[in-house]
Write a protein that holds these residues in place. Structure first.
Motif, PDB file in Angstrom:
ATOM      1  N   LEU A 115      10.364  -3.469   3.587  1.00 40.95           N
ATOM      2  CA  LEU A 115       9.656  -2.328   3.010  1.00 40.95           C
ATOM      3  C   LEU A 115       8.151  -2.474   3.186  1.00 40.95           C
ATOM      4  CD1 LEU A 115       9.868   0.321   1.387  1.00 40.95           C
ATOM      5  CD2 LEU A 115       9.864  -1.066  -0.702  1.00 40.95           C
ATOM      6  N   GLN A 116       7.644  -3.694   3.011  1.00 39.72           N
ATOM      7  CA  GLN A 116       6.216  -3.929   3.209  1.00 39.72           C
ATOM      8  C   GLN A 116       5.830  -3.675   4.657  1.00 39.72           C
ATOM      9  OE1 GLN A 116       4.761  -7.595   1.633  1.00 39.72           O
ATOM     10  NE2 GLN A 116       2.693  -7.289   2.417  1.00 39.72           N
ATOM     11  N   GLU A 117       6.644  -4.144   5.583  1.00 34.72           N
ATOM     12  CA  GLU A 117       6.377  -3.920   7.009  1.00 34.72           C
ATOM     13  C   GLU A 117       6.354  -2.430   7.321  1.00 34.72           C
ATOM     14  OE1 GLU A 117       8.716  -4.692  11.224  1.00 34.72           O
ATOM     15  OE2 GLU A 117       8.887  -6.206   9.644  1.00 34.72           O
ATOM     16  N   PHE A 118       7.293  -1.697   6.764  1.00 31.25           N
ATOM     17  CA  PHE A 118       7.366  -0.248   6.985  1.00 31.25           C
ATOM     18  C   PHE A 118       6.108   0.449   6.480  1.00 31.25           C
ATOM     19  CE2 PHE A 118       8.391   3.982   5.329  1.00 31.25           C
ATOM     20  CZ  PHE A 118       8.946   4.577   6.451  1.00 31.25           C
ATOM     21  N   CYS A 119       5.713   0.137   5.239  1.00 31.67           N
ATOM     22  CA  CYS A 119       4.562   0.821   4.649  1.00 31.67           C
ATOM     23  C   CYS A 119       3.273   0.466   5.371  1.00 31.67           C
ATOM     24  CB  CYS A 119       4.461   0.490   3.160  1.00 31.67           C
ATOM     25  SG  CYS A 119       5.759   1.254   2.153  1.00 31.67           S
ATOM     26  N   GLU A 120       3.121  -0.796   5.739  1.00 37.37           N
ATOM     27  CA  GLU A 120       1.916  -1.206   6.444  1.00 37.37           C
ATOM     28  C   GLU A 120       1.827  -0.542   7.819  1.00 37.37           C
ATOM     29  OE1 GLU A 120       2.095  -5.445   6.407  1.00 37.37           O
ATOM     30  OE2 GLU A 120       1.196  -5.607   4.403  1.00 37.37           O
ATOM     31  N   THR A 121       2.979  -0.243   8.419  1.00 32.39           N
ATOM     32  CA  THR A 121       2.992   0.447   9.703  1.00 32.39           C
ATOM     33  C   THR A 121       2.535   1.882   9.592  1.00 32.39           C
ATOM     34  OG1 THR A 121       4.805  -0.942  10.513  1.00 32.39           O
ATOM     35  CG2 THR A 121       4.479   1.187  11.624  1.00 32.39           C
ATOM     36  N   HIS A 122       2.897   2.555   8.503  1.00 36.93           N
ATOM     37  CA  HIS A 122       2.660   4.000   8.375  1.00 36.93           C
ATOM     38  C   HIS A 122       1.504   4.380   7.457  1.00 36.93           C
ATOM     39  CE1 HIS A 122       6.268   5.111  10.655  1.00 36.93           C
ATOM     40  NE2 HIS A 122       6.865   4.108  10.040  1.00 36.93           N
ATOM     41  N   TYR A 123       1.055   3.457   6.648  1.00 34.92           N
ATOM     42  CA  TYR A 123       0.012   3.762   5.646  1.00 34.92           C
ATOM     43  C   TYR A 123      -1.347   3.974   6.310  1.00 34.92           C
ATOM     44  CZ  TYR A 123      -2.985   3.233   1.521  1.00 34.92           C
ATOM     45  OH  TYR A 123      -3.905   3.421   0.525  1.00 34.92           O
ATOM     46  N   VAL A 124      -2.044   5.024   5.881  1.00 31.21           N
ATOM     47  CA  VAL A 124      -3.406   5.304   6.322  1.00 31.21           C
ATOM     48  C   VAL A 124      -4.252   5.511   5.062  1.00 31.21           C
ATOM     49  CG1 VAL A 124      -4.940   6.889   7.549  1.00 31.21           C
ATOM     50  CG2 VAL A 124      -2.691   6.320   8.507  1.00 31.21           C
ATOM     51  N   ASP A 125      -5.310   4.722   4.920  1.00 34.59           N
ATOM     52  CA  ASP A 125      -6.156   4.797   3.725  1.00 34.59           C
ATOM     53  C   ASP A 125      -6.980   6.095   3.704  1.00 34.59           C
ATOM     54  OD1 ASP A 125      -7.479   4.237   1.450  1.00 34.59           O
ATOM     55  OD2 ASP A 125      -8.197   2.262   2.073  1.00 34.59           O
ATOM     56  N   PRO A 162       0.822  -1.217   0.000  1.00 33.94           N
ATOM     57  CA  PRO A 162       0.000   0.000   0.000  1.00 33.94           C
ATOM     58  C   PRO A 162       0.854   1.263   0.000  1.00 33.94           C
ATOM     59  CG  PRO A 162      -0.016  -1.024   2.178  1.00 33.94           C
ATOM     60  CD  PRO A 162       0.648  -1.989   1.251  1.00 33.94           C
ATOM     61  N   GLY A 163       0.484   2.205  -0.878  1.00 32.49           N
ATOM     62  CA  GLY A 163       1.158   3.499  -0.908  1.00 32.49           C
ATOM     63  C   GLY A 163       2.325   3.609  -1.854  1.00 32.49           C
ATOM     64  N   LEU A 164       2.694   2.502  -2.543  1.00 27.32           N
ATOM     65  CA  LEU A 164       3.824   2.537  -3.472  1.00 27.32           C
ATOM     66  C   LEU A 164       3.343   2.310  -4.904  1.00 27.32           C
ATOM     67  CD1 LEU A 164       6.612   0.531  -1.598  1.00 27.32           C
ATOM     68  CD2 LEU A 164       6.066   2.967  -1.468  1.00 27.32           C
ATOM     69  N   ARG A 165       4.032   2.953  -5.850  1.00 28.80           N
ATOM     70  CA  ARG A 165       3.721   2.825  -7.280  1.00 28.80           C
ATOM     71  C   ARG A 165       5.017   2.550  -8.049  1.00 28.80           C
ATOM     72  NH1 ARG A 165       2.946   7.322  -9.019  1.00 28.80           N
ATOM     73  NH2 ARG A 165       3.042   8.649  -7.178  1.00 28.80           N
ATOM     74  N   PRO A 166       5.453   1.294  -8.055  1.00 28.58           N
ATOM     75  CA  PRO A 166       6.687   0.983  -8.794  1.00 28.58           C
ATOM     76  C   PRO A 166       6.461   1.074 -10.292  1.00 28.58           C
ATOM     77  CG  PRO A 166       5.622  -1.037  -8.088  1.00 28.58           C
ATOM     78  CD  PRO A 166       4.825   0.092  -7.475  1.00 28.58           C
ATOM     79  N   ILE A 167       7.491   1.461 -11.011  1.00 28.04           N
ATOM     80  CA  ILE A 167       7.437   1.517 -12.475  1.00 28.04           C
ATOM     81  C   ILE A 167       8.470   0.538 -13.004  1.00 28.04           C
ATOM     82  CG2 ILE A 167       7.731   2.974 -14.515  1.00 28.04           C
ATOM     83  CD1 ILE A 167       6.810   5.318 -12.765  1.00 28.04           C
ATOM     84  N   GLU A 169       0.462  11.278   0.470  1.00 30.92           N
ATOM     85  CA  GLU A 169      -0.712  11.701   1.241  1.00 30.92           C
ATOM     86  C   GLU A 169      -1.223  10.583   2.151  1.00 30.92           C
ATOM     87  OE1 GLU A 169      -2.239  10.109  -2.725  1.00 30.92           O
ATOM     88  OE2 GLU A 169      -0.541  11.304  -1.973  1.00 30.92           O
ATOM     89  N   HIS A 170      -0.819   9.344   1.900  1.00 29.31           N
ATOM     90  CA  HIS A 170      -1.257   8.213   2.721  1.00 29.31           C
ATOM     91  C   HIS A 170      -0.275   7.885   3.841  1.00 29.31           C
ATOM     92  CE1 HIS A 170      -4.776   7.181   0.356  1.00 29.31           C
ATOM     93  NE2 HIS A 170      -4.045   7.257  -0.749  1.00 29.31           N
ATOM     94  N   PHE A 171       0.748   8.716   3.996  1.00 30.20           N
ATOM     95  CA  PHE A 171       1.739   8.490   5.047  1.00 30.20           C
ATOM     96  C   PHE A 171       1.800   9.719   5.956  1.00 30.20           C
ATOM     97  CE2 PHE A 171       3.014   5.702   1.583  1.00 30.20           C
ATOM     98  CZ  PHE A 171       3.285   4.503   2.236  1.00 30.20           C
ATOM     99  N   PRO A 172       0.825   9.861   6.848  1.00 28.11           N
ATOM    100  CA  PRO A 172       0.808  11.041   7.731  1.00 28.11           C
ATOM    101  C   PRO A 172       2.066  11.114   8.592  1.00 28.11           C
ATOM    102  CG  PRO A 172      -0.746   9.361   8.487  1.00 28.11           C
ATOM    103  CD  PRO A 172      -0.281   8.933   7.132  1.00 28.11           C
ATOM    104  N   GLY A 173       2.581  12.326   8.701  1.00 29.97           N
ATOM    105  CA  GLY A 173       3.814  12.532   9.461  1.00 29.97           C
ATOM    106  C   GLY A 173       5.065  12.399   8.624  1.00 29.97           C
TER     107      GLY A 173
END
Length: 410
Positions: free
Chosen positions: A400-410, A327-332, A347-351
């Motif tokens: 990286l997945q653990e990090f994003c899941e910790t900080h991501y807010v939908d 969640p929150g990443l857009r790889p190309i 915008e999905h990572f407050p702070g």
């Protein structure tokens, strides 16, 4: 005797060139707050050096080429400032049969080639056009010489093709050259022949030469084909920059080149003489490596080529598949070179305000070091390098997945 005002105190100032030689990547990275998690081994995904992990091995044929050059006792003295003829001939044969040794200038790495090209084509007050995102060295080299850099956009949704309308909109009477990076650092894109022809059509319309940075020309994925700018140009003169660094796993050997692909004798004699004059400031790159160059470039069966491409492509697919589900990443998905760019839905990572803070916090919590893409003039992306061992990449994706899941807010 002329009288002078004697100074009463020391006043020693740095030059304009020294003050304006600023590497944006180093400036940003040196300012980052990079404190790793002490409980996790650091996984560096930041430096485009395929030798860092030791998993990609130098070919024995390359090693023997240098040993033979050394033992011949022929390549210990000064050579011509543009390089030894045997080495320039080897480059000409390697690049295309349509050029000769007289069209080649050897340099200290590909960065040295870029420096000579920019210095030769542009004066203070003129500008060169550089891709955004793009390698920051062009700005470093240009600004030190009073040359402006104007950034043209790449389109992420089109695998980082050039926005040709935007490129044309920033051309003016002071534009001295267009820089095209293909395959791309930092994007990993590989341009199609049709897109290159469109770029050339625009350059032809405005009569602007091209500096083609093609140092990654040999690192393209198996479903892609590299097309050099010069091979498709009928009338646009091109200075092609390349080198042995990445394909042969020897970036520290510092040998690059410029190949002049003249069209309609546009480069004769002024640009050719200009490059000769500039080359005399460094008196050529290391003659020992020049002596080995015919053997290095002549070994087209070198097994390390496939090793580099296969690992990079495998890791690219692995990272793209994994990050597409984070969640929150857009790889190309890249098509070549050694890199992948990843968008951040900030915008999905407050702070977390931007890519710089994202990479700082990623290092602090997960000990993963990526480059924030502000280094390449593009906010809210980060760049990863794809050459570590696959197990390291898998571990990095898990963290990286653990990090994003910790900080991501939908």
């Amino acid at each position: 005797m002329n009288e002078i005002n004697q100074k009463t105190s020391w006043e020693v100032h740095s030059s304009f060139c020294a003050k304006n030689t600023i590497n944006p990547i180093r400036q940003i990275v040196d300012g980052l707050n990079l404190t790793p998690n002490k409980d996790k081994e650091v996984i560096p995904l930041s430096i485009g050096d395929p030798t860092v992990y030791g998993n990609l091995k130098l070919s024995s044929s390359v090693e023997n080429a240098v040993l033979n050059s050394l033992q011949s006792n022929k390549h210990n003295g000064y050579g011509p400032s543009v390089g030894l003829k045997i080495a320039r001939s080897a480059v000409a044969t390697y690049v295309t049969p349509k050029v000769t040794a007289e069209d080649v200038v050897l340099t200290s790495g590909c960065s040295g080639a870029l420096e000579l090209c920019i210095s030769c084509l542009a004066n203070s007050g003129q500008n060169i056009l550089v891709p955004k995102p793009g390698f920051s060295l062009y700005k470093t080299l240009s600004n030190a010489r009073g040359i402006d850099v104007k950034l043209y956009n790449l389109i992420p949704e089109k695998s980082w093709e050039i926005d040709l309308d935007h490129l044309e909109s920033i051309i003016d009477e002071n534009t001295a050259a267009i820089v095209v990076i293909n395959p791309s650092n930092p994007c990993g894109s590989v341009f199609s022949s049709s897109h290159i022809k469109d770029i050339l059509k625009l350059a032809s319309k405005h009569k602007i030469p091209i500096i083609a940075d093609e140092v990654y020309q040999d690192i393209v994925f198996h479903d892609q084909t590299f097309h050099s700018m010069a091979s498709l140009s009928d009338d646009v003169p091109i200075l092609t920059c390349g080198g042995i660094a990445k394909r042969f796993l020897i970036p520290g050997w510092r040998l690059g080149w410029i190949v002049l692909h003249d069209r309609g004798d546009v480069f004769k004699p002024e640009i050719r003489n200009g490059l000769l004059n500039l080359s005399q400031a460094i008196l050529g790159p290391c003659t020992l490596i020049q002596g080995a160059l015919p053997a290095i470039l002549g070994d087209l069966t070198n097994s390390c080529f496939e090793q580099v491409i296969s690992l990079t492509e495998e890791n690219a697919h692995l990272c793209f598949d994994q990050m597409s589900r984070i969640p929150g990443l857009r790889p190309i998905m890249p098509q070549g070179a050694l890199y992948m760019m990843v968008g951040i839905e900030i915008e999905h990572f407050p702070g977390i305000n931007d890519d710089r803070q994202f990479t700082e916090k990623l290092m602090e919590e997960q000990s993963i070091f990526c480059l924030p893409a502000i280094c390449f003039q593009l906010p809210n992306y980060f760049r990863i390098v794809l050459t570590p061992p696959t197990e390291k990449m898998k571990e990095a994706m898990t963290r990286l997945q653990e990090f994003c899941e910790t900080h991501y807010v939908d």
